[in-house]
Design an enzyme around this catalytic site. Structure first.
Site, short mmCIF file in Angstrom:
data_model
loop_
_atom_site.label_atom_id
_atom_site.label_comp_id
_atom_site.label_asym_id
_atom_site.label_seq_id
_atom_site.Cartn_x
_atom_site.Cartn_y
_atom_site.Cartn_z
NE ARG A 129 -3.60 -2.35 2.43
CZ ARG A 129 -4.46 -2.48 3.56
NH1 ARG A 129 -4.59 -1.65 4.37
NH2 ARG A 129 -5.09 -3.48 3.46
CD GLN B 65 -4.37 -7.26 4.90
OE1 GLN B 65 -4.55 -7.88 4.16
NE2 GLN B 65 -4.95 -6.22 5.66
CE LYS C 26 -13.10 -0.26 10.06
NZ LYS C 26 -11.70 0.22 10.01
#
Length: 656
Positions: free
Chosen positions: A386, A404, A488
């Site tokens: 990113r 991740q 979330k």
RNA sequence: GCCACCUUAGCUCAGUGGUAGAGCAACGCUUUCGUAAAGCGUAGGUCGUCGGUUCAAAUCCGACAGGUGGCUCCA
């Protein structure tokens, strides 16, 4: 006469027009002296304010959490006063209280404020505090006819457009315009404040930074001066000790000292891991994998690079473009091979993945699925890239490439709650393994930039809410903070310095499966679209490692320590015996090293301590003869001579 | 990206216009040592990069790169 109700339920009669200060005095002189502010019908107000009949009143002292905010807000006023004395051209904007203190945003038409100016500003603040000016609340009209208003406008030059904007806002909302005055200084403020500036003796400026008017990068650049304030000198000193402790634990510093990782300017935001850092990284991943297997996850691997087309399908191109790395070619010119054409667009442009979800969706849709396979849990230690603005990179906490511990659950709508309940338990268990037991949960809802209908969002948000409520889990609600594809639940954990870190996340997604046209055959024999749950527990393995470095101050528990035991021969004569001991420890499964350097034992002990190795084993003549070892524990100090078996038995409970 | 500050040996830092320094680490020698620093010596730098000012630049000026602290908190 009026009557007010006290926190203990009792009532108190006071004369008409009595203030909270009068109330405090009527209770006891002692209370009157330590009273900071009052809470009237739930709102924090000045002691001077007239009490309404029948009000519920609590006198706030420095012991109450609200009081510190009052103190700090008053300190912000005092700092603004001091800054105006030194920088007459400065224009004041806003000066709120923040978690660790306060700040004031100031517009400087010329010049700058740097930490070098702090001593002068602090000296000015000391004078103001010493003078003990009372804070006076002034109610005003909206024009120069009012004495306070005119004075307020004049105090920093009379042409402060930021203040005008603030006043306009208050006028539009139809609120009362109030100022607070101490000495000659007056500032727009809804209050409340401490009784007078003599309360503000334990104030220090901490840092200076840039900010924007209304947090908008298009608007004026402001100077933000930070400070902090406490009721006592001890608390102020403790705060600076805390900062010092945090600085000592800084994972970037420990990362070099303990040879865990380093950064190079030719790879900004891309950490390099030394063997010891890679060891910890692998231990974290191994631990997670063993937990994933227990819960029936299927681990997959998906490509780092996908066609741009795929990122259009997923919505990342529209919603996440600025954070993605795209590929471009360099080609030699056909006519002049010495010339290289830069940034040549490919026929099929590609992009590096910032998230793993599209890969998992592509895996899923290669064949038809049945509800009997559900819940289907795809896991991946997924390396994502990113782009980050150059100014926001920070050690392992904010990098441009990270792994991740990602997974996606595919399930039926009925299974959503069960999956979420499982994940909450799962994540808490993982954090607990690191001694991170203080976990709090936040629920984030639909952001402005989002895909999917309002109806779908509503459904997803209520599924999360209901699960949390049914499990009796307390959470904080963050409106508009969700991912672009769904709401979330975030997990925030508190480390040993009581700092909070966001790690785990569970994101509900009804949109992506539809965009990728995923399907399963239900019990009814019909095609349905599955629900997808995105989730990560560490979040980023690298960042979690950074958090652990700071949490443990580099002194990792035995199971995570890259080197668990170091053997220190007293002199060269005992190197052979040290190697024998080492071989036995390695056979037992310990990560052991022998310090072969020609140094004195004291020096080797020092080195092992600085490297925070859990056990140092000294071997010399005595140990060689008795075939024993002499153990020194990092945490418990010298344990003395013992047999190897005895030592290994003592480790059994530590061994994961 | 924006604001402020910083960039000198592997690390921590001194050096404000006139021949680059210290401590630690590294390496070598002496020492063979018992729970947080033995002694001596050697080597190591185009002072982040590029450009400018100057007889002369680590030092002054500019650009770029990287780093540090911030840039959500709304009287």
């Amino acid at each position: 006469m009026i009557s007010v109700k006290l926190p203990d339920g009792s009532a108190k009669e006071l004369s008409d027009g009595a203030s909270a200060a009068d109330l405090a005095k009527s209770i006891s002189d002692g209370l009157a002296r330590v009273a900071v502010a009052a809470k009237v019908n739930g709102a924090v107000v000045d002691l001077q304010l007239e009490l309404p009949d029948g009000a519920e009143v609590a006198i706030l002292t420095k012991k109450d959490a609200e009081s510190l905010e009052v103190l700090r807000h008053s300190a912000a006023h005092m700092m603004a006063d001091a800054i105006l004395r030194i920088f007459p051209k400065a224009q004041l904007t806003i000066g709120p209280v923040v978690d660790e203190g306060f700040y004031y945003d100031i517009y400087l038409p010329e010049g700058k404020i740097t930490p070098d100016d702090f001593p002068a500003i602090e000296a000015e603040m000391k004078k103001i505090a010493k003078a003990g000016h009372p804070f006076v609340r002034c109610v005003s009209g909206y024009d120069d006819a009012n004495e306070h208003y005119a004075r307020y406008k004049a105090i920093d030059g009379g042409s402060n457009k930021f203040k005008q904007e603030l006043v306009e806002g208050i006028k539009e909302r139809g609120e009362t315009l109030t100022f607070y005055k101490h000495g000659d200084f007056i500032d727009l403020c809804r209050g409340p404040h401490v009784p007078d500036t003599s309360w503000l003796k334990h104030v220090k400026l901490t840092k200076v930074s840039g900010s924007y008017w209304r947090a908008d990068a298009e608007k004026e650049q402001l100077v933000r001066v930070y400070g902090t304030a406490f009721f006592s000198k001890t608390e102020l000193e403790d705060y600076f000790k805390f900062l010092e402790e945090a600085r000592k634990r800084d994972h970037r510093v420990l990362g070099e000292q303990l040879e865990l990782f380093f950064m190079d300017e030719d790879a900004p935001g891309f950490p390099f891991f030394y063997p010891k850092g890679a060891m910890i990284w692998n231990l974290l991943v191994d631990f997670m994998r063993s937990n994933l297997r227990k819960r029936d996850y299927k681990e997959v691997k998906t490509p780092l690079v996908l066609s741009e087309h795929m990122w259009h399908t997923s919505g990342h191109y529209d919603n996440y473009l600025e954070n993605m790395f795209f590929t471009k070619m360099k080609l030699r010119d056909e006519k002049d091979p010495s010339k290289i054409n830069q940034n040549v667009e490919e026929d099929r442009p590609m992009a590096v993945k910032p998230m793993n979800c599209p890969g998992h969706l592509m895996l899923y849709r290669t064949r038809l699925h049945s509800h009997n396979e559900f819940p289907l849990r795809f896991g991946e230690m997924g390396l994502v890239h990113r782009r980050e603005l150059s100014g926001v990179r920070h050690g392992l906490f904010r990098v441009q490439a990270f792994t991740q511990d990602d997974a996606h659950h595919f399930c039926t709508p009925d299974q959503v709650k069960g999956e979420i309940a499982l994940l909450i338990e799962f994540f808490k268990e993982i954090y607990g393994a690191f001694g991170l037991n203080d976990v709090h949960i936040e629920l984030s809802t639909k952001p402005e930039k989002a895909i999917g209908s309002a109806e779908v969002w509503e459904k997803a948000e209520s599924a999360l809410k209901e699960t949390l409520d049914e499990k009796g889990i307390k959470y904080q609600l963050n409106e508009g903070d969700g991912a672009f594809y769904g709401p979330k639940i975030d997990f925030h954990i508190r480390d040993s310095l009581n700092r909070s870190w966001q790690c785990g996340t569970i994101q509900l997604d009804f949109s992506m499966p539809e965009r990728f046209k995923l399907a399963y055959i239900g019990a009814d024999g019909q095609r349905h679209t599955p629900v997808m749950i995105h989730r990560a527990c560490y979040g980023s393995v690298e960042r979690f490692m950074g958090i652990l470095i700071e949490h443990f101050a580099g002194a990792f528990p035995l199971w995570l320590a890259p080197v668990q035991v170091q053997i220190l021969p007293v002199s060269e004569k005992f190197v052979d015996y040290a190697k024998q001991v080492h071989a036995k420890l390695v056979e037992f499964g310990l990560r052991s090293e022998v310090n072969l350097k020609d140094d004195r034992v004291g020096y080797k002990i020092r080195e092992a301590s600085l490297q925070k190795i859990p056990y140092a084993i000294v071997v010399g003549e005595k140990e060689q003869e008795a075939q024993s070892i002499n153990v020194r524990s990092r945490d418990k100090g010298e344990l003395g001579e013992m047999q190897m078996d005895q030592f290994l038995e003592s480790l059994e409970e530590w061994k994961k």
